[in-house]
Design a protein around this motif. Sequence first.
Motif, mmCIF file in Angstrom:
data_model
loop_
_atom_site.group_PDB
_atom_site.id
_atom_site.type_symbol
_atom_site.label_atom_id
_atom_site.label_comp_id
_atom_site.label_asym_id
_atom_site.label_seq_id
_atom_site.Cartn_x
_atom_site.Cartn_y
_atom_site.Cartn_z
ATOM 1 N N GLU A 167 0.814 -1.217 0.000
ATOM 2 C CA GLU A 167 0.000 0.000 0.000
ATOM 3 C C GLU A 167 0.849 1.269 0.000
ATOM 4 O O GLU A 167 0.331 2.368 -0.129
ATOM 5 C CB GLU A 167 -0.958 -0.002 1.196
ATOM 6 C CG GLU A 167 -2.007 -1.105 1.138
ATOM 7 C CD GLU A 167 -2.794 -1.103 -0.169
ATOM 8 O OE1 GLU A 167 -3.423 -0.084 -0.477
ATOM 9 O OE2 GLU A 167 -2.746 -2.109 -0.893
ATOM 10 N N GLN A 209 -1.972 -8.757 -1.943
ATOM 11 C CA GLN A 209 -2.366 -8.437 -3.317
ATOM 12 C C GLN A 209 -1.273 -8.634 -4.362
ATOM 13 O O GLN A 209 -1.515 -9.211 -5.424
ATOM 14 C CB GLN A 209 -2.863 -6.993 -3.378
ATOM 15 C CG GLN A 209 -3.224 -6.558 -4.793
ATOM 16 C CD GLN A 209 -3.387 -5.060 -4.890
ATOM 17 O OE1 GLN A 209 -3.853 -4.431 -3.947
ATOM 18 N NE2 GLN A 209 -3.012 -4.482 -6.018
ATOM 19 N N ARG A 230 -0.720 -3.998 10.163
ATOM 20 C CA ARG A 230 -0.466 -2.577 9.889
ATOM 21 C C ARG A 230 -0.099 -1.847 11.173
ATOM 22 O O ARG A 230 -0.852 -1.858 12.138
ATOM 23 C CB ARG A 230 -1.677 -1.928 9.237
ATOM 24 C CG ARG A 230 -1.918 -2.564 7.873
ATOM 25 C CD ARG A 230 -2.854 -1.806 6.992
ATOM 26 N NE ARG A 230 -3.067 -2.605 5.791
ATOM 27 C CZ ARG A 230 -3.862 -2.295 4.801
ATOM 28 N NH1 ARG A 230 -4.538 -1.165 4.850
ATOM 29 N NH2 ARG A 230 -3.981 -3.081 3.760
ATOM 30 N N GLU A 232 -0.231 1.136 11.919
ATOM 31 C CA GLU A 232 -0.747 2.515 11.938
ATOM 32 C C GLU A 232 -1.234 2.788 13.345
ATOM 33 O O GLU A 232 -1.882 1.960 13.965
ATOM 34 C CB GLU A 232 -1.852 2.727 10.899
ATOM 35 C CG GLU A 232 -2.910 1.654 10.889
ATOM 36 C CD GLU A 232 -3.917 1.804 9.747
ATOM 37 O OE1 GLU A 232 -4.093 2.903 9.241
ATOM 38 O OE2 GLU A 232 -4.516 0.782 9.387
ATOM 39 N N GLU A 247 -8.824 -11.202 -0.372
ATOM 40 C CA GLU A 247 -8.441 -10.443 -1.559
ATOM 41 C C GLU A 247 -8.589 -11.263 -2.836
ATOM 42 O O GLU A 247 -7.698 -12.023 -3.197
ATOM 43 C CB GLU A 247 -6.999 -9.948 -1.419
ATOM 44 C CG GLU A 247 -6.826 -8.966 -0.275
ATOM 45 C CD GLU A 247 -5.412 -8.411 -0.176
ATOM 46 O OE1 GLU A 247 -5.151 -7.354 -0.756
ATOM 47 O OE2 GLU A 247 -4.574 -9.050 0.480
ATOM 48 N N GLU A 403 -15.761 2.421 5.157
ATOM 49 C CA GLU A 403 -15.117 1.579 4.146
ATOM 50 C C GLU A 403 -15.042 0.123 4.602
ATOM 51 O O GLU A 403 -14.426 -0.191 5.609
ATOM 52 C CB GLU A 403 -13.708 2.111 3.870
ATOM 53 C CG GLU A 403 -12.963 1.270 2.856
ATOM 54 C CD GLU A 403 -11.480 1.630 2.733
ATOM 55 O OE1 GLU A 403 -11.098 2.758 3.098
ATOM 56 O OE2 GLU A 403 -10.723 0.756 2.280
ATOM 57 N N ILE A 404 -15.645 -0.757 3.813
ATOM 58 C CA ILE A 404 -15.569 -2.186 4.133
ATOM 59 C C ILE A 404 -14.676 -2.901 3.120
ATOM 60 O O ILE A 404 -14.033 -3.899 3.424
ATOM 61 C CB ILE A 404 -16.997 -2.800 4.215
ATOM 62 C CG1 ILE A 404 -16.997 -4.170 4.885
ATOM 63 C CG2 ILE A 404 -17.659 -2.885 2.854
ATOM 64 C CD1 ILE A 404 -18.385 -4.651 5.319
HETATM 65 O O1 4AD Z 1 -8.122 -0.400 1.373
HETATM 66 P P1 4AD Z 1 -7.030 -1.344 1.778
HETATM 67 O O2 4AD Z 1 -5.817 -0.768 2.393
HETATM 68 O O3 4AD Z 1 -6.671 -2.134 0.432
HETATM 69 C C1 4AD Z 1 -5.677 -3.039 0.277
HETATM 70 O O4 4AD Z 1 -4.961 -3.458 1.128
HETATM 71 C C2 4AD Z 1 -5.615 -3.573 -1.131
HETATM 72 N N1 4AD Z 1 -4.301 -4.203 -1.309
HETATM 73 C C3 4AD Z 1 -6.739 -4.546 -1.360
HETATM 74 C C4 4AD Z 1 -6.782 -5.112 -2.741
HETATM 75 O O5 4AD Z 1 -7.089 -4.401 -3.666
HETATM 76 N N2 4AD Z 1 -6.447 -6.381 -2.920
HETATM 77 O O6 4AD Z 1 -7.616 -2.456 2.752
HETATM 78 C C5 4AD Z 1 -8.700 -3.264 2.362
HETATM 79 C C6 4AD Z 1 -9.726 -3.354 3.467
HETATM 80 C C7 4AD Z 1 -10.323 -2.024 3.886
HETATM 81 O O7 4AD Z 1 -11.376 -1.653 3.031
HETATM 82 C C8 4AD Z 1 -10.816 -2.339 5.287
HETATM 83 O O8 4AD Z 1 -12.048 -3.022 5.249
HETATM 84 C C9 4AD Z 1 -9.753 -3.297 5.781
HETATM 85 O O9 4AD Z 1 -9.112 -3.849 4.662
HETATM 86 N N3 4AD Z 1 -8.760 -2.621 6.619
HETATM 87 C C10 4AD Z 1 -8.679 -2.758 7.957
HETATM 88 N N4 4AD Z 1 -9.418 -3.472 8.826
HETATM 89 C C11 4AD Z 1 -9.082 -3.423 10.136
HETATM 90 N N5 4AD Z 1 -8.037 -2.710 10.613
HETATM 91 C C12 4AD Z 1 -7.255 -1.972 9.782
HETATM 92 N N6 4AD Z 1 -6.213 -1.296 10.272
HETATM 93 C C13 4AD Z 1 -7.577 -1.985 8.391
HETATM 94 N N7 4AD Z 1 -7.029 -1.403 7.303
HETATM 95 C C14 4AD Z 1 -7.769 -1.807 6.251
#
Ligand code: 4AD
Length: 480
Positions: A167, A209, A230, A232, A247, A403-404
């Motif tokens: 990401e 991914q 993550r 974060e 994914e 965002e889901i």
């Molecule tokens: O939008 P994100 O960061 O997308 C990806 O990681 C892409 N590589 C996905 C892809 O296209 N194959 O994360 C995807 C989803 C988010 O929409 C959210 O639902 C969840 O992962 N997510 C989390 N859930 C819980 N805790 C966190 N810190 C999250 N960060 C993302």
Amino acid sequence: MKRTKISEVLNSTEFGKETTVMGWVRTKRVSKNVCFIALNDGSTINNLQVVLDVNPELEQKLAGVHTGAALSVDGKTVESMGSGQKVELQAKDITVFGDANPDEYPLQPKRHSLEFLREIAHLRFRTNTFGAIFRIRHAMTFAIHNFFNSKGFYNVHTPLITGSDCEGAGEMFQVTTLDLNNLPRTEEGKIDYSQDFFGKSTNLTVSGQLEGELAATALSQIYTFGPTFRAENSNTPRHLAEFWMIEPEVAFFDLEDNMNLAEEMLKYLVKYALDNCRDDIEFLCKRREEEQKQKPANERDEMNLIERLEFVLHNDFARVTYTEAIDILMNSKPNKTGKFVYPVDKWGVDLQSEHERYLVEKHYKRPVILINYPKEIKAFYMKQNEDGKTVRAMDVLFPQIGEIIGGSQREESYEKLLATIEERNIPKKDMWWYLETRKFGTVPHSGFGLGFERLILFVTGMSNIRDVIPFPRTPKTAEF
Ligand code: 4AD
Ligand code: MG
């Protein structure tokens, strides 16, 4: 050990059968010479009522039975005279595997706060609420594999230890076996990762991914389902440092195909839960209704949990561009009256959860798929649109959650992808294998990531992500 599950006993209408059940005591009550025990073995939210005529021998055994004790009970099923259940167990004998000292056992037959239960996550499985949540979590895992398997997708296991940052947000946990008190240095004084376990710097993956794309450009349709990490520092009810992500990645697939797949999958999962987890969902629905009563009237849910699940099932998701959404948000009442913590003042800003929820809950009043975001606020791999400003991203936004799903069509042009990688100073030496998919038989392809815990939040109606994963990892907490 021969035992019959309590779910099976409760569903049977054949009375008078010799039956052995095993489980944990929820409550024990003695009145005159009869003892009533509510027993639960996790197979269902419902307890089995065990009825014992107390004789002196049993009396001694029963002295060692408190809430939380583990028992085996032999008896006969009989039609229940009491309300609430059809069957009960007329018991002959019990074996106590282990009692739970009532002075120490923290779970008593009363409502405990979720915050308190998080502190005893090793025992919270034994409550009705967490039993229901984790049975639903299991059912959703199963349904996800079922969904993809039935469509001919292959499940691919991608690595948890990687050298790349999918990401590009730099929020990674480093993996190293170097002695942190005595780090090897290069001549320039930098840390010498050539001496580390893998001979390079590595971290826990934030997403499967990139490796998923490698598989999709041969197997055509794949999905991953694994933990992601993550670092974060977000202490919110929607973020975990360790969470699970699904994914899918599909070759010969454009953004519209991708949106259709996401919508179909989410509806399939919601329907699966309604069809297969009814008792647990009904329990959680009532639980949430009780919780809502504590809130001021203007903050209460418009729909109860079951109504909300059915609503998602029966309505098309709105499909909206980022540019349209920004217009709506800029002209919205909360923006004009300063109600948003992050005001929306120009095209290009990233959307916060308050904006996502406004679009879903107030404006469209149904799930929304937002597409074509500014390229600056999205990851490097997304396909660029002809306008030169936006990329073919899609975020699926849900009521209560925001965002889901996050996903996109991928940039399949070698030149464009390389240019972005260079623009963003992403180390090319870590990406050569990813770039080669664009050199050899490149193909339009798309995929997305569904946050598993966010899905479980939605299906269970729980409010805090720490309550839908058995052992949550968040900043400063990694107990259990
Ligand atoms: O939008 P994100 O960061 O997308 C990806 O990681 C892409 N590589 C996905 C892809 O296209 N194959 O994360 C995807 C989803 C988010 O929409 C959210 O639902 C969840 O992962 N997510 C989390 N859930 C819980 N805790 C966190 N810190 C999250 N960060 C993302
Ligand atoms: Mg995202």
